[in-house]
Design an enzyme around this catalytic site. Structure first.
Site, PDB file in Angstrom:
ATOM      1  N   GLU B  70       0.847  -1.198   0.000  1.00  0.00           N
ATOM      2  CA  GLU B  70       0.000   0.000   0.000  1.00  0.00           C
ATOM      3  C   GLU B  70       0.882   1.247   0.000  1.00  0.00           C
ATOM      4  O   GLU B  70       1.035   1.955   0.998  1.00  0.00           O
ATOM      5  CB  GLU B  70      -0.937  -0.051   1.218  1.00  0.00           C
ATOM      6  N   GLU B 269      -7.695   3.702   7.419  1.00  0.00           N
ATOM      7  CA  GLU B 269      -7.709   3.024   6.121  1.00  0.00           C
ATOM      8  C   GLU B 269      -7.957   4.135   5.107  1.00  0.00           C
ATOM      9  O   GLU B 269      -9.057   4.694   5.060  1.00  0.00           O
ATOM     10  CB  GLU B 269      -8.835   1.982   6.071  1.00  0.00           C
TER      11      GLU B 269
END
Lengths: 96, 308
Positions: B70, B269
């Site tokens: 990520e 997130e």
């Protein structure tokens, strides 16, 4: 670098817990057929799964046979990766 | 120097570590670099310390890159570090925070995994190579929902599984480095772990539905933080405890932090555009970092104003 040509990311919206557990069943398949980018959590949240090109037909048939609604979020992962790599190379040239 | 560094691009581990050295050199009055350990493959694990003096100031911990695939999280961390030095002395809230507290940012929490995503497999997942613990661990660590610190329901000891936990918090060098550092420091008041992607801001517990003692405070703080984030680019976040917002997951970073006495523990997130998953194009780095900063600043301001 591993190649992801033809791999897709499907976004699945499970209606209820039963459908979520059908998705969790996919996780247990050997050899691995899908890689969850967003795992099955609760019906209100999307489930995103990367499906290798070679498994697409099987997985889409599985989803459709169980009435699981899905959309294709990424049509070909490798296209995105190539764009990302090109952007990094361009940025590196500019930084120099 | 960092002046030619592009904050709107993704970078390799070497480029990030080189930036860190330049950044610390250029801002040595407020930033220092601490090596808190070495990774499984013996790479340095580095933390940036932002401090205006004193050695045991109350502190705030921010980490990015737990899931090394990520990349948006590392890029957001780098932009945030630069934002802190740019705004110190100008932004009253940030200046007040740094006068009274230190901020620690670990940009590449899993250097081995990050290097792996650049060299071998950009999108490691559970189809990573089975076999030795080392291979699985490289990608396995990627897919953890944080640091699986404590055995419990929903985690297991297979290094190739998604919810792998080591036999103890110290079993993974990357986890041990953080656990030991935070424990030895002993005065952390907030911990924020940044992942992507789902547009969520969550607090303990993950391991059970039981509410934490200051649940109401965390709920209100999360609400304020996501409102501040929304105002920047209109991105809406879910928020709540991990177990009620996402699912029950055992022993993850914020649970461990909370049980270690850190009352303000959050997991981010980052944004989900619904088109790229975690492969967010570099054009989204700056807007994502800008909105995340406003939420981080809200949490840090609350921590400053509610000493304990």
């Amino acid at each position: 670098q591993m190649n992801f040509t033809g791999d897709q990311v499907l976004r699945v919206l499970a209606k209820d817990e039963k459908q979520l557990s059908l998705l969790r069943d996919l996780e247990g398949l050997k050899p691995q057929k899908v890689d969850f980018w967003r795992g099955p959590a609760r019906p209100s949240l999307p489930v995103d799964m990367r499906v290798p090109f070679s498994e697409l037909k099987y997985i889409k048939a599985y989803l459709e046979s169980h009435g699981l609604a899905y959309s294709i979020m990424i049509k070909d992962i490798q296209v995105l990766l190539d764009e990302e790599r090109e952007a990094m190379a361009k940025s590196r040239r500019l930084e120099r | 120097s960092t002046s030619s560094f592009s904050y709107s691009s993704y970078h390799t581990l070497e480029e990030i570590y080189s930036w860190i050295d330049n950044f610390v050199t250029e801002h040595s009055d407020i930033v220092s670099k601490i090596q808190i350990g070495n990774s499984f493959e013996n790479r340095s694990i580095l933390v940036l310390k932002f401090s205006t003096g004193g050695s045991r100031h109350p502190a705030i911990w921010i980490d990015t890159g737990i899931h090394s695939r990520e990349w948006i999280t590392h890029a957001t961390g780098i932009w945030t570090a630069n934002k802190i030095v740019s705004d110190y002395g100008k932004d009253r809230v940030l200046t007040d925070i740094l006068k009274a507290m230190d901020i620690f940012i670990e940009l590449v929490t899993n250097p081995d995994g990050f290097a792996f995503t650049h060299s071998m497999v950009r999108a490691p997942g559970k189809d990573g190579r089975r076999g030795s613990r080392h291979l699985c661990r490289t990608w396995g660590f990627d897919s953890l929902g944080g640091f699986i610190l404590l055995p419990g329901n929903g985690s297991n000891s297979n290094p190739c599984s998604e919810t792998y936990h080591g036999p103890s918090p110290q079993s993974e060098p990357e986890v041990a480095a953080i656990v030991n550092f935070i424990t030895a420091h002993g005065n952390f008041k907030a911990l924020i772990s940044i992942h992507s992607y789902s547009q969520m801001l969550m607090y303990p517990y993950g391991r059970s539905l039981e509410p934490v003692s200051n649940q109401r405070e965390l709920y209100d703080l999360a609400k304020d933080a996501v409102e501040a984030l929304y105002k920047v680019h209109g991105i809406e976040y879910f928020f709540g405890s991990i177990s009620t917002t996402l699912y029950v997951a055992s022993g993850i970073t914020v649970d461990w932090a909370y049980d270690s006495g850190i009352k303000y523990a959050f997991s981010f997130e980052l944004r989900d555009t619904g088109r790229y998953g975690f492969l967010l194009p570099a054009t989204q780095i700056i807007p994502t970092a800008q909105e995340t900063w406003m939420a981080l600043r809200t949490i840090m301001e609350h921590t400053l104003n509610h000493p304990y």
